[in-house]
Design a protein around this motif. Structure first.
Motif, PDB file in Angstrom:
ATOM      1  N   ARG A 138      17.556  91.419 -87.354  1.00 20.14           N
ATOM      2  CA  ARG A 138      16.940  90.946 -86.108  1.00 20.14           C
ATOM      3  C   ARG A 138      17.183  91.950 -84.979  1.00 20.14           C
ATOM      4  O   ARG A 138      16.260  92.321 -84.256  1.00 20.14           O
ATOM      5  CB  ARG A 138      17.515  89.585 -85.731  1.00 20.14           C
ATOM      6  N   LEU A 139      18.406  92.403 -84.851  1.00 18.95           N
ATOM      7  CA  LEU A 139      18.747  93.376 -83.808  1.00 18.95           C
ATOM      8  C   LEU A 139      17.989  94.684 -84.021  1.00 18.95           C
ATOM      9  O   LEU A 139      17.419  95.251 -83.092  1.00 18.95           O
ATOM     10  CB  LEU A 139      20.262  93.630 -83.808  1.00 18.95           C
ATOM     11  N   LEU A 140      17.956  95.145 -85.246  1.00 16.18           N
ATOM     12  CA  LEU A 140      17.292  96.403 -85.571  1.00 16.18           C
ATOM     13  C   LEU A 140      15.781  96.315 -85.358  1.00 16.18           C
ATOM     14  O   LEU A 140      15.174  97.222 -84.780  1.00 16.18           O
ATOM     15  CB  LEU A 140      17.617  96.794 -87.017  1.00 16.18           C
ATOM     16  N   LEU A 167      10.909  97.585 -79.490  1.00 17.46           N
ATOM     17  CA  LEU A 167      10.943  98.052 -78.097  1.00 17.46           C
ATOM     18  C   LEU A 167      10.567  99.529 -78.006  1.00 17.46           C
ATOM     19  O   LEU A 167       9.770  99.915 -77.152  1.00 17.46           O
ATOM     20  CB  LEU A 167      12.318  97.812 -77.483  1.00 17.46           C
ATOM     21  N   VAL A 168      11.113 100.343 -78.896  1.00 22.97           N
ATOM     22  CA  VAL A 168      10.782 101.771 -78.891  1.00 22.97           C
ATOM     23  C   VAL A 168       9.280 101.967 -79.124  1.00 22.97           C
ATOM     24  O   VAL A 168       8.631 102.742 -78.413  1.00 22.97           O
ATOM     25  CB  VAL A 168      11.624 102.529 -79.947  1.00 22.97           C
ATOM     26  N   VAL A 169       8.723 101.243 -80.075  1.00 20.43           N
ATOM     27  CA  VAL A 169       7.286 101.364 -80.370  1.00 20.43           C
ATOM     28  C   VAL A 169       6.457 100.871 -79.187  1.00 20.43           C
ATOM     29  O   VAL A 169       5.489 101.532 -78.784  1.00 20.43           O
ATOM     30  CB  VAL A 169       6.928 100.592 -81.662  1.00 20.43           C
ATOM     31  N   ASP A 170       6.820  99.734 -78.629  1.00 21.54           N
ATOM     32  CA  ASP A 170       6.059  99.204 -77.486  1.00 21.54           C
ATOM     33  C   ASP A 170       6.094 100.147 -76.291  1.00 21.54           C
ATOM     34  O   ASP A 170       5.075 100.351 -75.632  1.00 21.54           O
ATOM     35  CB  ASP A 170       6.587  97.834 -77.072  1.00 21.54           C
ATOM     36  N   LEU A 171       7.251 100.724 -76.013  1.00 24.29           N
ATOM     37  CA  LEU A 171       7.338 101.671 -74.902  1.00 24.29           C
ATOM     38  C   LEU A 171       6.507 102.921 -75.175  1.00 24.29           C
ATOM     39  O   LEU A 171       5.808 103.414 -74.287  1.00 24.29           O
ATOM     40  CB  LEU A 171       8.795 102.051 -74.629  1.00 24.29           C
ATOM     41  N   ALA A 172       6.580 103.427 -76.402  1.00 22.29           N
ATOM     42  CA  ALA A 172       5.799 104.623 -76.742  1.00 22.29           C
ATOM     43  C   ALA A 172       4.298 104.345 -76.674  1.00 22.29           C
ATOM     44  O   ALA A 172       3.520 105.200 -76.251  1.00 22.29           O
ATOM     45  CB  ALA A 172       6.173 105.098 -78.142  1.00 22.29           C
ATOM     46  N   VAL A 206      15.991  95.313 -70.213  1.00 20.00           N
ATOM     47  CA  VAL A 206      16.631  94.591 -71.313  1.00 20.00           C
ATOM     48  C   VAL A 206      17.496  93.463 -70.754  1.00 20.00           C
ATOM     49  O   VAL A 206      17.605  92.392 -71.354  1.00 20.00           O
ATOM     50  CB  VAL A 206      17.472  95.557 -72.193  1.00 20.00           C
ATOM     51  N   GLY A 207      18.077  93.683 -69.599  1.00 22.42           N
ATOM     52  CA  GLY A 207      18.906  92.676 -68.960  1.00 22.42           C
ATOM     53  C   GLY A 207      18.129  91.569 -68.271  1.00 22.42           C
ATOM     54  O   GLY A 207      18.719  90.690 -67.657  1.00 22.42           O
ATOM     55  N   GLY A 208      16.827  91.610 -68.340  1.00 20.34           N
ATOM     56  CA  GLY A 208      16.009  90.538 -67.766  1.00 20.34           C
ATOM     57  C   GLY A 208      15.175  90.945 -66.579  1.00 20.34           C
ATOM     58  O   GLY A 208      14.582  90.090 -65.923  1.00 20.34           O
ATOM     59  N   GLY A 209      15.110  92.242 -66.277  1.00 17.14           N
ATOM     60  CA  GLY A 209      14.307  92.724 -65.156  1.00 17.14           C
ATOM     61  C   GLY A 209      12.852  92.330 -65.294  1.00 17.14           C
ATOM     62  O   GLY A 209      12.340  92.139 -66.393  1.00 17.14           O
ATOM     63  N   ALA A 266      13.627  90.002 -75.334  1.00 20.27           N
ATOM     64  CA  ALA A 266      14.083  89.474 -76.630  1.00 20.27           C
ATOM     65  C   ALA A 266      15.281  90.276 -77.144  1.00 20.27           C
ATOM     66  O   ALA A 266      16.234  89.701 -77.679  1.00 20.27           O
ATOM     67  CB  ALA A 266      12.939  89.505 -77.633  1.00 20.27           C
ATOM     68  N   LEU A 267      15.244  91.599 -76.980  1.00 21.82           N
ATOM     69  CA  LEU A 267      16.376  92.435 -77.382  1.00 21.82           C
ATOM     70  C   LEU A 267      17.608  92.088 -76.550  1.00 21.82           C
ATOM     71  O   LEU A 267      18.714  91.992 -77.088  1.00 21.82           O
ATOM     72  CB  LEU A 267      16.039  93.921 -77.250  1.00 21.82           C
ATOM     73  N   GLY A 268      17.428  91.886 -75.267  1.00 27.34           N
ATOM     74  CA  GLY A 268      18.544  91.507 -74.408  1.00 27.34           C
ATOM     75  C   GLY A 268      19.185  90.198 -74.838  1.00 27.34           C
ATOM     76  O   GLY A 268      20.416  90.067 -74.865  1.00 27.34           O
TER      77      GLY A 268
END
Length: 137
Positions: free
Chosen positions: A54-56, A62-67, A95-98, A121-123
């Protein structure tokens, strides 16, 4: 085109909490070494045990969405760097909820919120890992 925020300087300290640093290092490794980086997998396994997937998966997403959605280059420091770039600070804030303001500055695309939802979700997963491992005191 270079922007004033295109600095590779490590202007910010690493996150104060262990689970936040884990999230940062996972994103750095996956972005720099590929989505199937073995060390990132081992970090997730060490932190989450049998629930590491789940964490991975959230870090990869997140990396894919940002890219996919960012309209600018997001500058990340090497995995072992002792500080954070301004972009990494924005990423950790997200990640902290911003909210949309942080997302808009990081990606220059506030309209597409895919990366923001994934970051939240990662946060939440990082918070769960911290609670499970008693990293919060």
């Amino acid at each position: 085109m270079a922007h004033s925020h295109d600095s590779t300087a490590l202007d910010l300290p690493l996150p104060a909490r262990r689970h936040q640093t884990l999230g940062l290092v996972l994103v750095r490794r996956l972005a720099g070494h590929g989505l199937h980086d073995a060390r990132a997998t081992m970090l997730a396994l060490d932190a989450s045990g049998t629930e590491f997937r789940r964490l991975l998966v959230l870090a990869r997403a997140l990396v894919v969405d940002l890219a996919r959605t960012s309209r600018r280059k997001i500058l990340l420091a090497p995995c072992c760097a002792a500080g954070m770039t301004r972009d990494e600070g924005l990423l950790m804030a997200m990640v902290g909820g911003g909210g949309l303001d942080v997302h808009g500055v990081l990606t220059e695309d506030a309209a597409c919120t895919d990366a923001m939802a994934t970051a939240h979700a990662l946060g939440e997963e990082l918070d769960r890992v911290a609670t499970r491992n008693a990293w919060r005191r």
